[in-house]
Structures are given as structure tokens and as C-alpha cells.
Design a protein around this motif. Structure first.
Motif, mmCIF file in Angstrom:
data_model
loop_
_atom_site.group_PDB
_atom_site.id
_atom_site.type_symbol
_atom_site.label_atom_id
_atom_site.label_comp_id
_atom_site.label_asym_id
_atom_site.label_seq_id
_atom_site.Cartn_x
_atom_site.Cartn_y
_atom_site.Cartn_z
ATOM 1 N N ASN A 56 0.827 -1.201 0.000
ATOM 2 C CA ASN A 56 0.000 0.000 0.000
ATOM 3 C C ASN A 56 0.863 1.254 0.000
ATOM 4 O O ASN A 56 0.548 2.241 0.641
ATOM 5 C CB ASN A 56 -0.937 0.004 1.218
ATOM 6 N N VAL A 57 1.968 1.182 -0.745
ATOM 7 C CA VAL A 57 2.917 2.293 -0.753
ATOM 8 C C VAL A 57 3.374 2.574 -2.180
ATOM 9 O O VAL A 57 3.550 1.648 -2.986
ATOM 10 C CB VAL A 57 4.123 1.985 0.168
ATOM 11 N N VAL A 305 -1.344 0.502 -12.390
ATOM 12 C CA VAL A 305 -0.368 -0.580 -12.534
ATOM 13 C C VAL A 305 0.955 -0.084 -13.100
ATOM 14 O O VAL A 305 1.025 0.952 -13.771
ATOM 15 C CB VAL A 305 -0.919 -1.713 -13.447
ATOM 16 N N ASN A 306 1.997 -0.859 -12.821
ATOM 17 C CA ASN A 306 3.322 -0.668 -13.379
ATOM 18 C C ASN A 306 3.591 -1.828 -14.325
ATOM 19 O O ASN A 306 3.751 -2.963 -13.894
ATOM 20 C CB ASN A 306 4.366 -0.628 -12.259
ATOM 21 N N TYR A 307 3.634 -1.546 -15.613
ATOM 22 C CA TYR A 307 3.834 -2.593 -16.604
ATOM 23 C C TYR A 307 5.284 -3.061 -16.689
ATOM 24 O O TYR A 307 5.588 -3.968 -17.457
ATOM 25 C CB TYR A 307 3.361 -2.132 -17.974
ATOM 26 N N GLY A 308 6.154 -2.448 -15.908
ATOM 27 C CA GLY A 308 7.539 -2.941 -15.903
ATOM 28 C C GLY A 308 8.529 -1.938 -15.377
ATOM 29 O O GLY A 308 9.217 -2.174 -14.382
ATOM 30 N N ASN A 309 8.629 -0.787 -16.037
ATOM 31 C CA ASN A 309 9.687 0.156 -15.691
ATOM 32 C C ASN A 309 9.173 1.556 -15.368
ATOM 33 O O ASN A 309 9.914 2.541 -15.486
ATOM 34 C CB ASN A 309 10.698 0.240 -16.842
ATOM 35 N N ALA A 310 7.913 1.660 -14.961
ATOM 36 C CA ALA A 310 7.385 2.963 -14.565
ATOM 37 C C ALA A 310 8.064 3.436 -13.288
ATOM 38 O O ALA A 310 8.502 2.630 -12.457
ATOM 39 C CB ALA A 310 5.879 2.875 -14.349
ATOM 40 N N THR A 311 8.152 4.743 -13.131
ATOM 41 C CA THR A 311 8.650 5.315 -11.882
ATOM 42 C C THR A 311 7.456 5.687 -11.002
ATOM 43 O O THR A 311 6.311 5.794 -11.467
ATOM 44 C CB THR A 311 9.482 6.580 -12.145
ATOM 45 N N GLY A 312 7.760 5.912 -9.722
ATOM 46 C CA GLY A 312 6.709 6.341 -8.820
ATOM 47 C C GLY A 312 6.101 7.659 -9.245
ATOM 48 O O GLY A 312 4.880 7.861 -9.144
ATOM 49 N N VAL A 338 -3.480 4.696 -1.263
ATOM 50 C CA VAL A 338 -2.074 4.317 -1.194
ATOM 51 C C VAL A 338 -1.271 5.436 -0.545
ATOM 52 O O VAL A 338 -1.519 6.630 -0.765
ATOM 53 C CB VAL A 338 -1.543 4.044 -2.626
ATOM 54 N N ASN A 339 -0.280 5.069 0.267
ATOM 55 C CA ASN A 339 0.595 6.035 0.918
ATOM 56 C C ASN A 339 1.740 6.397 -0.031
ATOM 57 O O ASN A 339 2.489 5.522 -0.485
ATOM 58 C CB ASN A 339 1.165 5.450 2.211
ATOM 59 N N VAL A 340 1.890 7.677 -0.318
ATOM 60 C CA VAL A 340 2.925 8.162 -1.229
ATOM 61 C C VAL A 340 4.134 8.599 -0.418
ATOM 62 O O VAL A 340 4.033 9.414 0.498
ATOM 63 C CB VAL A 340 2.386 9.332 -2.071
ATOM 64 N N VAL A 341 5.288 8.011 -0.744
ATOM 65 C CA VAL A 341 6.525 8.322 -0.008
ATOM 66 C C VAL A 341 7.504 9.030 -0.939
ATOM 67 O O VAL A 341 7.814 8.496 -2.016
ATOM 68 C CB VAL A 341 7.175 7.041 0.548
#
Length: 341
Positions: A56-57, A305-312, A338-341
Motif C-alpha cells: 500500500n505504498v 499498474v506498473n507494466y515494468g519500468n514505470a517510476t513512482g 495508497v501512501n505516497v513516499v
């Protein structure tokens, strides 16, 4: 024994699969280790990030601090009375492992929360919930360590100030305590919750009638629904539901309903209606959208979703665009779960 490591990749420890590092890393297997850690002078002023299952981050960048991975185990029945079983659980226990244990033992109350990713320690922080049930309904107490003093404190239900995906640990006491165990009050005689979502329909498809209904059947139905709608983080990076379902005034809901007759709504009170954020996002055309390796899931618009190489940052930018579209179309603000860090 404490082992503090340097420059550890967090990619295996967050379900988005984001490739960031932490300056320092430590795993905590018992409460005493945590108290020892908090007394180390070299880390007193170091920023700390507490990780359970990392489900959840959203990690935007390398963490220039100390990541504390909570691994405290244990599922113990500590007492019972005529109607309840009290189960004390270590913060590092995988949530679904706890649910399976309780279902197999016939302890009722957690079955609707089957297959939620993450660990037990994070559950009360978020007041996790699904299919008509939230943690606060089965919560008895928790133990936590004061980061400043290293002392243990017991929190009862009222102390936690639970709200919708909220608790005192996300607001007034944010970053001040680290949860080490949670005690649940579970029922010997179940109260079945089958009206939310597709549970009843799924039970019917499974051949389950009111006469044959069990907590195991409800758990199986919830698992089937979640697996059919939500992506497996082991296959595609995600943190489950990215946004909370907004709660809006009933007059606003009635007005929207007159314009959008298929708009679902779940009354919270006489004055407030909860609206599915996934429906709102889908109506604004985002379902299945992809920008580079950041996207909105093809089956459930509530999941980014992150399909592979996405950044935050790329995922967060997409989230902001989705929020703006929903607000522009429906005049409803959706906020991240979701908690954003």
C-alpha cells in the motif's frame, strides 16, 4: 540480533515493483529488537519508513533513511468467552495467512477480507476493509512502540479513532508509533455478510444456499471475485485499489443519479452515500489507459499498474490526471488510499 544493511534495493519489497533503494535497511523479528533499534543514537534523527508487505505504498524516489521491515510472527489464541475468540497476531504475519487460519479454525469475522495483500501490522493503520467488512468491526486492541521513547503502549478500539481507510496512526499519531501486534475479537457464531458486491451471485454460482452457507464458502467466493478482477502483483506491479471510494451528500448523489442512472451507490447514513471510485474512473474513459509503463488496469479501473519500468512519479502523475478528470466530470474528489513516499 540486529543487522543493519546499507544501500538495499526495495524493488522486491513493494508490490508496485518500483526500483528504488534505501540508505539503511533492518529487519525486525521481535519487539525487543525494535526497542533496541530505537535506542541507537546514530539513528534517532534518521527518517524511518516502516514496511510490512509493501502493498500500500508508492515509492517516488530513493529513500535517504532507514527502512524498518516488520517480520514479527505468531498467531496465538489468548482467551475466549461464550461468544468470542481473542487472537493475538504478530505485525509481520501475512494478512491472508491469518484469514486462512481463522477460517480453518471456524473463527468468524475475517472471511470477507480474504486475499487482501499486506501484513497484519498495516491492517489497523489503514482500517482495511472489503465486501462490507472493516477491521474495526473485529478489532480488540494492538501493541505499539513509541518511536521517541521506545516504550510499549496498548491501544484499544477508541484510541485508534478508526474511519474509512483511516486511523489515528495516519493522522494525529502519524510516524510516532510502530505496531508490533494486533488482537482480534472473532465470533464463535458467524454473522454472514453477503450483500456487498458480487458475493451472493458468486455463492449461487458455487451452488451454495442459505442452508449450506459457511465462512469458508464466503472466503472462497471473495477469493474468486478478487482473482477475477484484480491483477496479481507477482505478475504486474500494483498496490490494489489506488483510490478510496468517495462518500458524498445524498442530494448530490440523487442529482448525479438522475443524469447517470447506472451510478451505483451504497448508503452510509441517511445523508451520505458511498460511490465506487472505479465506476467514476471508468466513466471518464481511463480504464485500460496506458502511458509508457504506467497504466490503469484493463479489468478494474480502481487499480493503477506498473507494466515494468514505470517510476513512482509517473504513476503519481497518472493518478493526478485521473483525479482531475473525475472531478471535472462529476464534481467529486477521489483521494489516494495508497501512501505516497
Amino acid at each position: 540480533m540486529l543487522t543493519i544493511e546499507s544501500y538495499v534495493s526495495l524493488k522486491p519489497y513493494n508490490t508496485f515493483g518500483l526500483d528504488v533503494n534505501t540508505r539503511y535497511w533492518v529487519e525486525i523479528n521481535q519487539e525487543d529488537d525494535l526497542q533496541t533499534l530505537l535506542q541507537l543514537t546514530e539513528f534517532v534523527n534518521t527518517p524511518k519508513l516502516i514496511l510490512g508487505g509493501g502493498s500500500n505504498v508508492l515509492l517516488r524516489q530513493h529513500f535517504n533513511g532507514l527502512v524498518v521491515k516488520m517480520n514479527i510472527q505468531g498467531i496465538d489464541v489468548i482467551r475466549e468467552d461464550d461468544t468470542h475468540i481473542y487472537v493475538k497476531v504478530g505485525a509481520g504475519v501475512i494478512w491472508h495467512d491469518l484469514v486462512k487460519f481463522c477460517v480453518n479454525q471456524g473463527y468468524a469475522g475475517l472471511e470477507n477480507l480474504s486475499l487482501i495483500p499486506g501484513t497484519v501490522g498495516a491492517a489497523p493503520m489503514q482500517n482495511i476493509g472489503a465486501y462490507g467488512v472493516e477491521i474495526e468491526q473485529v478489532f480488540e486492541s494492538l501493541t505499539a512502540i513509541d518511536v521517541a521513547s521506545g516504550k510499549q503502549r496498548i491501544f484499544n478500539h477508541a484510541d485508534c479513532a478508526f474511519g474509512y481507510r483511516e486511523s489515528v496512526f495516519k493522522r494525529k499519531l502519524k510516524d510516532q508509533y510502530i505496531i508490533t501486534s494486533v488482537t482480534f475479537q472473532l465470533d464463535k457464531t458467524p454473522t454472514f455478510h453477503t450483500r456487498y458486491g458480487a458475493i451472493q451471485e458468486t455463492l449461487t454460482e458455487m451452488g451454495i444456499s442459505d442452508d449450506t452457507l459457511t465462512i469458508k464458502a464466503i472466503s472462497d467466493a471473495v477469493i474468486h471475485i478478487r482473482q477475477s478482477k484484480l491483477p496479481d502483483p507477482n505478475e504486474i506491479g500494483n498496490a490494489g485499489s489506488f483510490f478510496k471510494n468517495p462518500e458524498i451528500p445524498k442530494p448530490q448523489f440523487d442529482l448525479l443519479k438522475s443524469t447517470y442512472p447506472t451510478l451505483p451507490g451504497y448508503p452510509i447514513s441517511d445523508d451520505i452515500v458511498k460511490v465506487p471510485a472505479g465506476w467514476l474512473i471508468e466513466q471518464t474513459g481511463w480504464k485500460g489507459y496506458r502511458l509508457g509503463d504506467a497504466g490503469v488496469h484493463t479489468k478494474q479501473a480502481l487499480v493503477l499498474v506498473n507494466y515494468g519500468n514505470a517510476t513512482g512519479d509517473e504513476i503519481l502523475t497518472l493518478a493526478h490526471q485521473v483525479q482531475k478528470s473525475v472531478y471535472d466530470k462529476f464534481n467529486i474528489e477521489i483521494t489516494p488510499e495508497v501512501n505516497v513516499v
